[in-house]
Design a protein around this motif. Structure first.
Motif, PDB file in Angstrom:
ATOM      1  N   GLY A  30       0.817  -1.334   0.031  1.00  7.66           N
ATOM      2  CA  GLY A  30      -0.050  -0.288   0.035  1.00  7.66           C
ATOM      3  C   GLY A  30       1.496   1.562   0.166  1.00  7.66           C
ATOM      4  N   ARG A  31       0.744   2.025   0.760  1.00 10.39           N
ATOM      5  CA  ARG A  31       1.260   3.509   0.846  1.00 10.39           C
ATOM      6  C   ARG A  31       2.868   3.158   1.683  1.00 10.39           C
ATOM      7  N   ILE A  32       3.320   3.133   1.272  1.00  9.60           N
ATOM      8  CA  ILE A  32       4.821   1.963   1.658  1.00  9.60           C
ATOM      9  C   ILE A  32       5.688   2.940   2.631  1.00  9.60           C
ATOM     10  N   ARG A  33       6.463   3.029   3.508  1.00 10.06           N
ATOM     11  CA  ARG A  33       6.726   3.510   4.484  1.00 10.06           C
ATOM     12  C   ARG A  33       8.210   3.268   4.761  1.00 10.06           C
ATOM     13  N   GLU A  34       8.827   4.082   4.693  1.00 15.92           N
ATOM     14  CA  GLU A  34      10.518   4.286   5.286  1.00 15.92           C
ATOM     15  C   GLU A  34      11.630   3.305   5.698  1.00 15.92           C
ATOM     16  N   ASP A  35      11.031   2.195   5.801  1.00 15.53           N
ATOM     17  CA  ASP A  35      11.558   0.929   5.984  1.00 15.53           C
ATOM     18  C   ASP A  35      11.080  -0.079   5.571  1.00 15.53           C
ATOM     19  N   GLN A  36      10.016  -0.252   4.933  1.00 13.68           N
ATOM     20  CA  GLN A  36       9.586  -1.204   3.489  1.00 13.68           C
ATOM     21  C   GLN A  36      10.874  -1.059   2.339  1.00 13.68           C
ATOM     22  N   GLY A  37      10.886  -2.069   2.098  1.00 11.94           N
ATOM     23  CA  GLY A  37      11.309  -2.614  -0.033  1.00 11.94           C
ATOM     24  C   GLY A  37      12.476  -1.854  -0.255  1.00 11.94           C
ATOM     25  N   LEU A  38      13.135  -1.824   1.063  1.00 14.21           N
ATOM     26  CA  LEU A  38      14.188  -1.271   1.082  1.00 14.21           C
ATOM     27  C   LEU A  38      15.435  -2.846   0.036  1.00 14.21           C
ATOM     28  N   GLU A  39      15.064  -2.510  -0.617  1.00 11.34           N
ATOM     29  CA  GLU A  39      15.457  -3.470  -2.051  1.00 11.34           C
ATOM     30  C   GLU A  39      16.588  -2.838  -3.343  1.00 11.34           C
ATOM     31  N   PRO A  40      17.382  -1.822  -3.655  1.00  6.35           N
ATOM     32  CA  PRO A  40      17.302  -1.289  -4.591  1.00  6.35           C
ATOM     33  C   PRO A  40      17.869  -2.128  -5.262  1.00  6.35           C
ATOM     34  N   ILE A  41      17.528  -1.926  -6.917  1.00  3.72           N
ATOM     35  CA  ILE A  41      18.164  -2.804  -8.044  1.00  3.72           C
ATOM     36  C   ILE A  41      19.604  -1.897  -9.334  1.00  3.72           C
TER      37      ILE A  41
END
Length: 317
Positions: free
Chosen positions: A185-196
């Motif tokens: 949903g609305r992403i938080r600062e600590d979510q999805g931190l897997e940059p490519i």
């Protein structure tokens, strides 16, 4: 001239409006000839602290100079690989042409100016970063580390925390699947931190460097109780300005499309019609948020800003 002054002169060019500007504005307190600064007294200016803006010639940098000048609380010192255009020099106390990878240059800047705030905008953007990832790491990580070290040294010397404002990026995020993105949903600062991308990886790592310098620098040494700098980071979305066309970023197609349309030119876009680009209007909202965050908010973590618009990429007849 001392050996130190000669070495400093070899590493940078100091440029001001003293001989070049035609704008009817008050010149800066410092001017120079052939890289040797001379000083003109200005009681009002001498009482104000100094803000260093790196990457001052970039998309954000020039607008930030104008915003800081309007705010009036800082004397502005700029650093960029290329000299600042004449239009902006009257707004600055001093302008330097040099490289953030030059540690000696940074040490001399710190020695010549009591810098109380650093706006670190200099970076190698995403497209060029993919073409030359090692250079991207040098500029985006090692250059940032050099500036953090300089700011921490100033913090100890001035005995007060130097503010270090770091524009990060939504490139710090990386979500493997659309299903996972929808789940967030609305992403938080600590979510999805897997940059490519190398750029996103660099930005995320630099955020961690800033957190380290703010909370844990020399935590096990004799300076464990000494003052530490105050790092603040904003993860920006895509940016658009009416004044400049960005270069070197993977999201530049959005602003390029609008600038082309304004000039009546065709534009072939490489993304599909269902693409959405988070965008922020640099001229109207961005700098207000940067100023409030950098100068007034007592917070040292990285955080997102609300996106003003998500543009559908649909108008390419």
């Amino acid at each position: 001239m001392s050996d130190v002054s000669l070495r400093f002169q070899e590493r940078c060019r100091i440029t001001t409006d003293a001989t070049a500007s035609s704008m009817p504005m008050t010149p800066p307190a410092h001017s120079c000839t052939d890289g040797v600064p001379t000083v003109r007294s200005s009681p009002l200016m001498s009482k104000r602290p100094v803000a260093l803006v790196t990457g001052a010639n970039g998309e954000i940098g020039r607008s930030l100079i104008e915003a800081l000048h309007r705010d009036g609380r800082y004397r502005i010192v700029t650093l960029d690989l290329s000299p600042l255009p004449e239009k902006y020099r009257p707004l600055c106390f001093e302008t330097y042409a040099g490289n953030i990878l030059d540690r000696y240059l940074l040490d001399q800047l710190a020695a010549h100016h009591e810098i109380e705030a650093v706006f670190h905008l200099a970076a190698l953007l995403s497209t060029r970063g993919e073409r030359d990832p090692e250079l991207a790491h040098q500029i985006n990580v090692e250059g940032t580390l050099h500036l953090l070290r300089m700011a921490q040294s100033l913090t100890l010397r001035l005995d007060r925390a130097v503010k270090f404002v770091f524009p990060s990026s939504i490139a710090a995020y990386g979500i493997p699947t659309l299903e996972q993105k929808r789940a967030y949903g609305r992403i938080r600062e600590d979510q999805g931190l897997e940059p490519i991308t190398m750029y996103g990886i660099n930005k995320l790592y630099a955020e961690h460097l800033g957190r380290y310098f703010t909370h844990f620098f020399r935590q096990m040494g004799a300076l464990s109780t000494a003052s530490r700098l105050d790092f603040r980071s904003i993860r920006f979305p895509g940016l658009i300005s009416a004044e400049t066309v960005p270069t070197g970023g993977t999201s530049d197609y959005g602003p390029e499309m609008l600038h082309a349309a304004a000039q009546g030119k065709p534009y072939a876009c490489f993304v599909g019609p269902d693409a959405r680009l988070p965008i922020e209007n640099e001229d109207r909202h961005l700098l207000t948020r940067v100023e409030r965050f950098a100068l007034n908010i007592n917070r040292t973590d990285s955080f997102n800003i609300g996106i003003g618009t998500e543009w559908p990429i649909e108008v390419v007849p």
